[in-house]
Design an enzyme around this catalytic site. Structure first.
Site, PDB file in Angstrom:
ATOM      1  CG  ASP A  83       0.307 -19.869 -31.836  1.00 15.88           C
ATOM      2  OD1 ASP A  83       0.249 -19.993 -33.077  1.00 15.88           O
ATOM      3  OD2 ASP A  83       0.723 -18.853 -31.267  1.00 15.88           O
ATOM      4  CG  ASN A  97      -7.080 -11.461 -36.990  1.00 14.84           C
ATOM      5  OD1 ASN A  97      -7.424 -10.421 -37.537  1.00 14.84           O
ATOM      6  ND2 ASN A  97      -7.789 -12.554 -37.115  1.00 14.84           N
ATOM      7  CB  CYS A 149      -6.012 -16.316 -32.261  1.00 17.18           C
ATOM      8  SG  CYS A 149      -5.544 -15.616 -33.864  1.00 17.18           S
ATOM      9  CB  CYS A 180      -2.198 -18.998 -37.196  1.00 18.24           C
ATOM     10  SG  CYS A 180      -0.533 -18.640 -37.807  1.00 18.24           S
ATOM     11  NE  ARG A 181      -3.827 -19.567 -32.101  1.00 20.69           N
ATOM     12  CZ  ARG A 181      -3.537 -19.201 -30.868  1.00 20.69           C
ATOM     13  NH1 ARG A 181      -3.748 -20.039 -29.869  1.00 20.69           N
ATOM     14  NH2 ARG A 181      -3.022 -18.019 -30.618  1.00 20.69           N
ATOM     15  CB  SER A 182      -8.922 -15.775 -34.921  1.00 22.95           C
ATOM     16  OG  SER A 182      -8.021 -14.775 -35.311  1.00 22.95           O
TER      17      SER A 182
HETATM   18  P1  4NP Z   1      -2.279 -16.779 -34.144  1.00 14.75           P
HETATM   19  O1  4NP Z   1      -0.751 -17.229 -34.221  1.00 14.75           O
HETATM   20  O2  4NP Z   1      -2.473 -16.148 -32.771  1.00 14.75           O
HETATM   21  O3  4NP Z   1      -3.020 -18.060 -34.282  1.00 14.75           O
HETATM   22  O4  4NP Z   1      -2.514 -15.807 -35.267  1.00 14.75           O
HETATM   23  C1  4NP Z   1       0.314 -16.362 -33.975  1.00 14.75           C
HETATM   24  C2  4NP Z   1       0.756 -15.537 -34.961  1.00 14.75           C
HETATM   25  C3  4NP Z   1       1.836 -14.704 -34.747  1.00 14.75           C
HETATM   26  C4  4NP Z   1       2.474 -14.723 -33.520  1.00 14.75           C
HETATM   27  C5  4NP Z   1       2.030 -15.551 -32.533  1.00 14.75           C
HETATM   28  C6  4NP Z   1       0.942 -16.370 -32.748  1.00 14.75           C
HETATM   29  N1  4NP Z   1       3.603 -13.914 -33.311  1.00 14.75           N
HETATM   30  O5  4NP Z   1       4.208 -13.996 -32.240  1.00 14.75           O
HETATM   31  O6  4NP Z   1       3.954 -13.102 -34.190  1.00 14.75           O
END
Ligand code: 4NP
Length: 156
Positions: A125, A12, A9, A14-16
């Site tokens: 997300d 790294n 993702c 939340c989703r992955s």
């Molecule tokens: P992820 O979510 O891609 O599912 O881990 C996010 C985590 C942090 C951010 C964006 C998406 N960020 O902009 O910091």
């Protein structure tokens, strides 16, 4: 041979890591032969544990994520993994920028295509969302990891 699966993702956190933790748990429970890891295309959160809201949501359902640490996707991941599964279109573009061969490119798939084939759907997300958004992502990723296990381990 062990199937090598990488979930990708943006951050790294939340989703992955959720998909990573769920797959690790199911693979262990079902005694399957697999290597599972996750990575982010961005470098913002390297070394950090998953988002506390994601850890809490997963823990409610008996899935541990707190031991995971964020890392960034690299071109070496194409050698170390057979399936590189992205959460959204932007992840796909960023991963494909680092591909060096057609074989590399062929490894990249939408994670949700295992649940909804050929639709190229994205895992939303939840980072700027509510606790309901985190719960919805958990339910979706739980179903998609079941579908992935069915496809990769029971239909070949
Ligand atoms: P992820 O979510 O891609 O599912 O881990 C996010 C985590 C942090 C951010 C964006 C998406 N960020 O902009 O910091």
């Amino acid at each position: 041979m062990a199937k090598r699966i990488l979930l990708v993702c943006l951050g790294n956190i939340c989703r992955s890591p959720l998909a990573d933790g769920l797959l690790l748990r199911k693979i262990k429970e079902q005694n399957l032969d697999a290597i599972v890891d996750s990575a982010g295309t961005a470098n913002y959160h390297i070394g950090k544990a998953p988002d506390a809201r994601m850890i809490r949501t997963a823990a409610k359902h008996g899935t541990a994520l707190d031991f995971l640490r964020a890392r960034q996707f690299t071109s070496k991941d194409f050698q170390n993994f057979d399936h590189i599964l992205v959460m959204d279109q932007s992840n796909k573009r960023n991963v494909l920028k680092l591909a060096q061969t057609q074989d590399d490119e062929k490894k990249v798939e939408f994670f949700l295509d295992y649940l909804y084939p050929h639709q190229q759907l994205e895992v939303p997300d939840p980072y700027y969302g509510t606790s309901e958004d985190f719960e919805a992502v958990y339910q979706l990723v739980d179903q998609a990891t079941d579908a992935l296990i069915q496809k990769l381990f029971h239909e070949h």
